[in-house]
Structures are given as structure tokens and as C-alpha cells.
Design a protein around this motif. Sequence first.
Motif, short mmCIF file in Angstrom:
data_model
loop_
_atom_site.label_atom_id
_atom_site.label_comp_id
_atom_site.label_asym_id
_atom_site.label_seq_id
_atom_site.Cartn_x
_atom_site.Cartn_y
_atom_site.Cartn_z
N UNK A 127 -54.76 -12.22 19.41
CA UNK A 127 -53.52 -12.23 18.62
C UNK A 127 -52.31 -12.48 19.51
N UNK A 128 -52.21 -11.75 20.60
CA UNK A 128 -51.04 -11.85 21.48
C UNK A 128 -51.00 -13.15 22.25
N UNK A 129 -52.16 -13.62 22.73
CA UNK A 129 -52.17 -14.83 23.52
C UNK A 129 -51.93 -16.07 22.66
N UNK A 130 -51.98 -15.92 21.32
CA UNK A 130 -51.73 -17.03 20.40
C UNK A 130 -50.29 -17.07 19.91
N UNK A 131 -49.49 -16.07 20.27
CA UNK A 131 -48.12 -15.96 19.76
C UNK A 131 -47.11 -16.59 20.71
N UNK A 190 -44.41 -21.06 26.27
CA UNK A 190 -45.19 -22.30 26.38
C UNK A 190 -46.63 -22.03 26.79
N UNK A 191 -46.95 -20.81 27.18
CA UNK A 191 -48.29 -20.49 27.64
C UNK A 191 -49.19 -19.94 26.54
N UNK A 192 -48.73 -19.99 25.31
CA UNK A 192 -49.62 -19.61 24.22
C UNK A 192 -50.75 -20.63 24.13
N UNK A 237 -55.89 -9.78 10.08
CA UNK A 237 -54.88 -10.35 9.19
C UNK A 237 -53.49 -10.29 9.81
N UNK A 238 -53.21 -9.23 10.54
CA UNK A 238 -51.89 -9.11 11.18
C UNK A 238 -51.71 -10.13 12.28
N UNK A 239 -52.81 -10.58 12.86
CA UNK A 239 -52.73 -11.51 13.97
C UNK A 239 -52.85 -12.97 13.57
#
Length: 544
Positions: free
Chosen positions: A457-461, A467-469, A526-528
Motif C-alpha cells: 500500500x505505502x510503496x504504491x502511494x 517519483x519512487x512509487x 480496500x484502504x490501500x
Amino acid sequence: MAPLPAAAAAAIATASSAATPADDEAHSLLPSTPSDEEDDDDLEERAYEATEKVIVSISDFPDADDDEEESGLATSTAASGIPPFSWRKLWLFTGPGFLMSIAFLDPGNLEGDLQAGAVAGDTLLWLLLWATSMGLLVQLLAARVGVATGRHLAELCRDEYPSWARRALWLMAEVAMVGADIQEVIGSAIAIKILSRGFLPLWAGVVITALDCFIFLSLENYGVRKLEAVFAILIATMAVSFAWMFTDTKPNMKNLFIGILVPKLSSRTIRQAVGVVGCVIMPHNVFLHSALVQSRKIDPNKEHQVREALRYYSIESTIALAVSFMINLFVTTVFAKGFYGTKEAGNIGLENAGQYLQEKFGGGFFPILYIWGIGLLAAGQSSTITGTYAGQFIMGGFLNLKLKKWIRSLITRSFAIVPTIIVAFFFDKSDSLDVLNEWLNVLQSIQIPFALIPLITLVSKEKVMGVFKIGRNTQAVTWTVATLLITINGYLLLDFFSSEIRGLLSGSILCVAVLAYASFVLYLILRGTELPNQIITTIRKSFS
């Protein structure tokens, strides 16, 4: 001071207004992180203080040698934004990946290896390779989060989720860490019992392991690199010990290569296959790696520094997990050579494995029982230290506890040592330890979604990673891997509880627990994702 002429003042104002959008755009490309000068830093727990970090000599522009500058190569390198590869820099970045790889070599993994080899022979080596590859992907994401944001996963979860979810995630991470730590401490205690020829009982080995863990961690006061050197020695000890066993037992190399290259799975070996995959993802290890990468002095606001750090960390982590794969392969093939197809295959566990090896392969120049004991001791000691390390980051990150490291070490060590001593008194037999190990594996399997889902979730945000997502294709791959791992562990849990749970009351309690568990996992998923927003948008359009 004389006032500026009106024309000069107007020119400065124009230049300032022109520069502002460019600066804003440059800063918007990267995740926002608090500066070193902010007072908030004094109020937040950090994985490493600025004075503890290793300087890796990444300057504002890509480094270049003097002879490159003379030849003009430095100019072209700076223009391309890709600095040349440096073995010296790789050496300076080497450390966090090898500490992370120890979770792939802990006593729980070694027990999974020996049982897979004894029951399935060399037929599951291909799965070991693919499972290690999936583990590498997950750990690279953890490193990416840590380097790009300058914060580790537990700290990011503290800001990302509401209070109730944050506390639930912290509790799950602590439970997973304690479960892993019990296995690691017990494994180390078994090794001490073997090497002392049974003179020291299991509980004494637990106490010794607890004390020497603090001794090793105290080395961090002399610098991170000193502690990393200790881990390098322990990993080398494992590699030499298990490679020695490998060469002594002379396994069939043809079967070994067939096992790696040709996928094969039967209903008889499905449980061992699930165990091989399930041992790869250790929930606390995801939190650990995202913190360890911050031991190098990298400015997350400078894109080229982050990219270069990710480059070297990716290489180092790949090498580290290649080493761990070879060690796991040695253990699996040794037990496949000695016990595959024998009546002892189903009875071998961590506690009696050394005795079975001694009876099968004899003494030799150096008895194989003690070679196994030395390797197991190195695995137990190293994984116990990293477990304590991970506990510090998890507790400090989720709860924002600004405590001295030795106090956090004492607290996290107590979480595992107290129950482990109780276990050592009541489970001092091989059969009892095997039953305990199954329950601990189940305990850790339950926790896997609560590390994987927040990570992805975090690495996709973009708000977190800038720019590192990760891109859509990488997101699809990572969610597929996460789904596969969660499904495999779900099968393990179903298989385990279907044989353990009996009676209406226990069945009802299990159903309620499964419903609560599934609801929390669904909430995190769902939150992510954008799915809830898409559903709401679709509903609004249908009624408009």
C-alpha cells in the motif's frame, strides 16, 4: 546599507517568482520528509541518529575519478545522471541486506529445509528457488520504502492508519516477532546442548542466548559496521558448516539440478511445499529491512542519491539472498541424501536432527553432529540478534517511544525470553518441540498479511514515495505475489486447524476469529487501493 535601485529590486523579484515554480516542481517529485533542522525530529523516534549513520560519499553530483574528469567522462556522466558503478561504494552499502537474509536462515527455516529434504528429497528445490525470489521482491520493496522516505515501515504505518488499526498492526507485528524469536532462541539452545554433549539443558541454553545477545548488540556502540562484521562471521560460519556437511555426504548432483530446474509436486509433499514457501516471508523482517537501509547517510530529498542507494542495495540484497539460498540448499540436499525414503523421514526435527546425522554418516575427521551444532548455533545466535533489533524498530516506530536503545532491547528481549524459558522447561522433548514449532509456524503465518499489505500500500502511494512509487505493472506483480503467499499460508492454517479443532464450542470460537481476521485483512486491502473510491463514484453516477 543603501537601498537597492528600483530596477534591481524588480529584477530580483522577477527572478524569485520565476524560480519558485521550478523549485516547487522539483520538491513535488520526491516524498516530503522533515528536514534535519525541524524541531519535530527531536520528538520522533528514528531508526538511526545522524551520528550513527555510515557515510557513503554520495555528493550532490555523481562521483567521478580524476582521470575521468580529465577525459571529459565526468561531464557526460553528470549529464546522464547515472554515476559509474563503484566496488568501493558497494562495499560501503553492504551490510543491511545480509542482516535481512538471516531471517531466511533461522532455525525455523532450517527445520523446514531438513523436513522437506527428508520427506520430499530434492523435488522441492525449484520451489525453494522461487520462494527465495519472491522473498527478494518483498525485501526490495521494504528497502525502497526506507531509502525513498527516510522512515521505516512501522513509522509510516503510524501516520498512515487510524489509531485502532495502528495498534492492531503493532500487536500483530509484536506477536509475529515473539513467535519467531522463540524458535530462534530454542534453536540456539539446542545447538548449545549438542555442543556441550548434553551437559547444559535447554533452559540453560536459553539463558546463555539471551545474555550473549546483549553482548553482541553492545557492539553497535562502536559503530554499525562492527555489528555487521559480527553477522558476516556468523553467516560465514553457517556457510562453511553446511557446505562441509554437503561435501561429506556427497549428494547426487544430477538429482540436485533436476530438483532445481524441473517443477514437481505431489499430494504427499504438499505440506512440506507449503512450509518451504511459508518460511520465506517473516513479517518482522519486512519492518527490519526498511529500517536497516537507513544506516547509511542518504538524503531522501535528493533523487540521484536515492536512486544510487537503491541500485547498490538491490545488488547487495540479491547477493545476500543468493548466499542464503545456497545454505538452505545444502541443508535440504544433505537430509534428502540421508533420509529420503527411509522410515525415519517423518520423525526428524530440529532437536534430534544432529543425532540422526551422526548415526547415518558417522564421525569422520570431525563428527557431523558437531558440524551441525556449530551451524545451528550460528543460525540461532544471528537470528536472535536480528529479532531483537527488529523488535526495537517495531516498538519505537509504531508507538513513537523515544527510549535509549538498551532499554528497548531489554523490553523486546523480555517479550521473547520469558515465554521461551517457560517453553524450555515444559517442552524439553523432541515430540513436544515439534508440536510447539507447528503452532509457532501457524502464529507467524497468521501475521503475514499485516506486513505485506501495508508495505505494498505505502510503496504504491505517490504521496508517500514521490517519483519512487512503483508502477502499475510492478503493483500487479507484487499484489499477485502477496495473494499467492497469503493463499498458501491460508491453506496451511486450514490444514492445521481442521486437524486440531474439535467440538462445537472451539469451532464456533474459530469461526468468529476467522471472521474478524478476514474483515481486518479486507479493510487493509480496500484502504490501500482505489477500489472503494471507484465503487462510490460508480454508485453516485448511477443515481445522478
